[in-house]
Structure formats: structure tokens, C-alpha cells
Motif scaffolding. Sequence first.
Motif, PDB file in Angstrom:
ATOM      1  N   ALA A   1       0.696  -0.152 -17.897  1.00 45.41           N
ATOM      2  CA  ALA A   1      -0.303  -1.032 -17.285  1.00 45.41           C
ATOM      3  C   ALA A   1      -0.327  -0.835 -15.779  1.00 45.41           C
ATOM      4  O   ALA A   1       0.705  -0.580 -15.160  1.00 45.41           O
ATOM      5  N   ALA A   2      -1.506  -0.972 -15.201  1.00 44.04           N
ATOM      6  CA  ALA A   2      -1.667  -0.865 -13.755  1.00 44.04           C
ATOM      7  C   ALA A   2      -1.178  -2.137 -13.075  1.00 44.04           C
ATOM      8  O   ALA A   2      -1.333  -3.238 -13.601  1.00 44.04           O
ATOM      9  N   THR A   3      -0.573  -1.945 -11.896  1.00 44.93           N
ATOM     10  CA  THR A   3      -0.075  -3.071 -11.115  1.00 44.93           C
ATOM     11  C   THR A   3      -0.703  -3.009  -9.729  1.00 44.93           C
ATOM     12  O   THR A   3      -0.639  -1.976  -9.057  1.00 44.93           O
ATOM     13  N   LEU A   4      -1.296  -4.118  -9.308  1.00 44.37           N
ATOM     14  CA  LEU A   4      -2.015  -4.175  -8.045  1.00 44.37           C
ATOM     15  C   LEU A   4      -1.086  -4.409  -6.859  1.00 44.37           C
ATOM     16  O   LEU A   4       0.024  -4.947  -7.001  1.00 44.37           O
TER      17      LEU A   4
ATOM     18  N   PRO B   1       0.808  -1.222   0.000  1.00 48.21           N
ATOM     19  CA  PRO B   1       0.000   0.000   0.000  1.00 48.21           C
ATOM     20  C   PRO B   1       0.848   1.283   0.000  1.00 48.21           C
ATOM     21  O   PRO B   1       0.412   2.310  -0.523  1.00 48.21           O
ATOM     22  N   ASP B   2       2.061   1.221   0.543  1.00 46.67           N
ATOM     23  CA  ASP B   2       2.947   2.397   0.552  1.00 46.67           C
ATOM     24  C   ASP B   2       3.467   2.758  -0.837  1.00 46.67           C
ATOM     25  O   ASP B   2       4.031   3.845  -1.023  1.00 46.67           O
ATOM     26  N   ASP B   3       3.331   1.875  -1.815  1.00 45.00           N
ATOM     27  CA  ASP B   3       3.826   2.095  -3.178  1.00 45.00           C
ATOM     28  C   ASP B   3       2.734   2.594  -4.129  1.00 45.00           C
ATOM     29  O   ASP B   3       2.995   2.794  -5.309  1.00 45.00           O
ATOM     30  N   THR B   4       1.535   2.798  -3.624  1.00 44.35           N
ATOM     31  CA  THR B   4       0.405   3.112  -4.503  1.00 44.35           C
ATOM     32  C   THR B   4       0.288   4.607  -4.801  1.00 44.35           C
ATOM     33  O   THR B   4       0.853   5.456  -4.115  1.00 44.35           O
ATOM     34  N   ALA B   5      -0.507   4.890  -5.819  1.00 42.74           N
ATOM     35  CA  ALA B   5      -0.778   6.273  -6.199  1.00 42.74           C
ATOM     36  C   ALA B   5      -1.437   7.033  -5.050  1.00 42.74           C
ATOM     37  O   ALA B   5      -1.179   8.222  -4.865  1.00 42.74           O
ATOM     38  N   VAL B   6      -2.253   6.357  -4.268  1.00 35.06           N
ATOM     39  CA  VAL B   6      -2.880   7.001  -3.116  1.00 35.06           C
ATOM     40  C   VAL B   6      -1.802   7.447  -2.131  1.00 35.06           C
ATOM     41  O   VAL B   6      -1.790   8.603  -1.683  1.00 35.06           O
TER      42      VAL B   6
ATOM     43  N   LEU C   1       4.430  -6.145 -19.589  1.00 36.83           N
ATOM     44  CA  LEU C   1       5.302  -4.973 -19.619  1.00 36.83           C
ATOM     45  C   LEU C   1       4.484  -3.811 -19.067  1.00 36.83           C
ATOM     46  O   LEU C   1       3.546  -3.342 -19.704  1.00 36.83           O
ATOM     47  N   ALA C   2       4.818  -3.371 -17.854  1.00 37.85           N
ATOM     48  CA  ALA C   2       4.048  -2.330 -17.178  1.00 37.85           C
ATOM     49  C   ALA C   2       4.587  -0.933 -17.456  1.00 37.85           C
ATOM     50  O   ALA C   2       3.845   0.047 -17.375  1.00 37.85           O
ATOM     51  N   ALA C   3       5.892  -0.825 -17.767  1.00 36.12           N
ATOM     52  CA  ALA C   3       6.481   0.484 -18.070  1.00 36.12           C
ATOM     53  C   ALA C   3       7.766   0.270 -18.855  1.00 36.12           C
ATOM     54  O   ALA C   3       8.420  -0.772 -18.742  1.00 36.12           O
ATOM     55  N   ARG C   4       8.108   1.298 -19.644  1.00 41.09           N
ATOM     56  CA  ARG C   4       9.378   1.269 -20.376  1.00 41.09           C
ATOM     57  C   ARG C   4       9.820   2.708 -20.594  1.00 41.09           C
ATOM     58  O   ARG C   4       8.994   3.634 -20.590  1.00 41.09           O
ATOM     59  N   GLY C   5      11.119   2.871 -20.763  1.00 39.24           N
ATOM     60  CA  GLY C   5      11.590   4.230 -20.997  1.00 39.24           C
ATOM     61  C   GLY C   5      13.084   4.328 -21.175  1.00 39.24           C
ATOM     62  O   GLY C   5      13.794   3.323 -21.258  1.00 39.24           O
ATOM     63  N   ARG C   6      13.512   5.588 -21.257  1.00 42.43           N
ATOM     64  CA  ARG C   6      14.924   5.947 -21.387  1.00 42.43           C
ATOM     65  C   ARG C   6      15.276   6.869 -20.235  1.00 42.43           C
ATOM     66  O   ARG C   6      14.527   7.799 -19.935  1.00 42.43           O
TER      67      ARG C   6
ATOM     68  N   ASP D   1      -5.757   8.544  -7.150  1.00 41.92           N
ATOM     69  CA  ASP D   1      -6.663   8.113  -6.083  1.00 41.92           C
ATOM     70  C   ASP D   1      -7.073   6.655  -6.197  1.00 41.92           C
ATOM     71  O   ASP D   1      -8.121   6.263  -5.700  1.00 41.92           O
ATOM     72  N   VAL D   2      -6.218   5.846  -6.862  1.00 42.51           N
ATOM     73  CA  VAL D   2      -6.469   4.412  -6.937  1.00 42.51           C
ATOM     74  C   VAL D   2      -5.284   3.658  -6.339  1.00 42.51           C
ATOM     75  O   VAL D   2      -4.144   4.112  -6.412  1.00 42.51           O
ATOM     76  N   ALA D   3      -5.588   2.520  -5.765  1.00 43.94           N
ATOM     77  CA  ALA D   3      -4.571   1.741  -5.056  1.00 43.94           C
ATOM     78  C   ALA D   3      -3.815   0.808  -6.009  1.00 43.94           C
ATOM     79  O   ALA D   3      -3.898  -0.418  -5.912  1.00 43.94           O
ATOM     80  N   VAL D   4      -3.087   1.402  -6.947  1.00 41.60           N
ATOM     81  CA  VAL D   4      -2.206   0.670  -7.853  1.00 41.60           C
ATOM     82  C   VAL D   4      -0.818   1.294  -7.769  1.00 41.60           C
ATOM     83  O   VAL D   4      -0.664   2.412  -7.259  1.00 41.60           O
ATOM     84  N   LEU D   5       0.185   0.606  -8.284  1.00 41.19           N
ATOM     85  CA  LEU D   5       1.554   1.101  -8.248  1.00 41.19           C
ATOM     86  C   LEU D   5       1.627   2.500  -8.860  1.00 41.19           C
ATOM     87  O   LEU D   5       1.205   2.718  -9.997  1.00 41.19           O
ATOM     88  N   ALA D   6       2.155   3.444  -8.096  1.00 44.17           N
ATOM     89  CA  ALA D   6       2.228   4.843  -8.509  1.00 44.17           C
ATOM     90  C   ALA D   6       3.293   5.053  -9.577  1.00 44.17           C
ATOM     91  O   ALA D   6       4.381   4.452  -9.520  1.00 44.17           O
ATOM     92  N   THR D   7       2.998   5.918 -10.525  1.00 42.39           N
ATOM     93  CA  THR D   7       3.978   6.244 -11.564  1.00 42.39           C
ATOM     94  C   THR D   7       5.276   6.776 -10.965  1.00 42.39           C
ATOM     95  O   THR D   7       6.363   6.351 -11.398  1.00 42.39           O
ATOM     96  N   PRO D   8       5.248   7.668  -9.956  1.00 46.25           N
ATOM     97  CA  PRO D   8       6.524   8.112  -9.383  1.00 46.25           C
ATOM     98  C   PRO D   8       7.325   6.960  -8.769  1.00 46.25           C
ATOM     99  O   PRO D   8       8.555   6.962  -8.795  1.00 46.25           O
TER     100      PRO D   8
END
Length: 128
Positions: free
Chosen positions: A70-73, A17-22, A104-109, A28-35
Motif C-alpha cells: 500500500a502507498a503511504t503519504l 519528502p526525503d522518504d518518497t519515491a521521487v 499493512l503497507a509492507a511485509r516480508g522476510r 515519480d510519485v510523492a509516496v513512501l519509496a520502496t527502498p
Amino acid sequence: MDLSPGLTAAVQLRVTPDDTAVAWRSGDVAVLATPRVVALLEQATVAAVAPALDEDLTTVGTRVEVDHLAATLVEAMVEARATLVGVDGRRLVFEASLHDGATLAARGRIERVVVDRTRFLARAGTRP
């Protein structure tokens, strides 16, 4: 210091729960936060090159481009992986990805710069 393209590392995390967007106040959803995704990807870049750096050197982030796909629970196990793909003097370029199982939930440079740790901190402390 031997920084050559191909250096790679991975870090894993079981989402809490400490890793979520909330918790990160980025939604305001309990999924893995982008930051938190970005932080994991950067953690992998640091791990990829740390063994190749002299003791007095480190890297600092200068640019991040990430697609969160993709969202991660909560309770899911994720793996962030980074590979050094380019070296231009002190500038390092990484390709990074985050997988939630087979997804694949995220990708980048990500770009980082090699700095002398002591000089970097001294300069940061002299800014007005």
C-alpha cells in the motif's frame, strides 16, 4: 550471545519528502519509496538482535523479500517491526512488517548473517 527466536523490535518514522519515491529516484510519485521501506524493515531487524550480540559482532543483510502492499503519504507515521523467527548457526531469519496506522503497507522476510565486525571489514577491503 543469546540469539533466540522471538527477539523483536520496532522503529517508527514520520514520512517526509526525503522518504518518497521521487527523492529516492525509485518512482515519480510523492509516496513512501520502496527502498525506504526496505531500509526501515532492515533497521528493525538490526534493532531486534543488537542487544543480544557481543560487542565485536554485528549482522549484515544477505536476502530481502518484501511485498510493498500500500502507498503511504508524506506526513504519515509508519512503524516497521521485525521478529527473529529462525536461527541456523550464524544465519538469522526475520519476519518483518510495516504498518501505516491500521494498514499493512509492507511485509516480508529478511535474512542476515552474524559476522565479526573487524574481520568482515578487513575482508571487504582486500577485494580487487
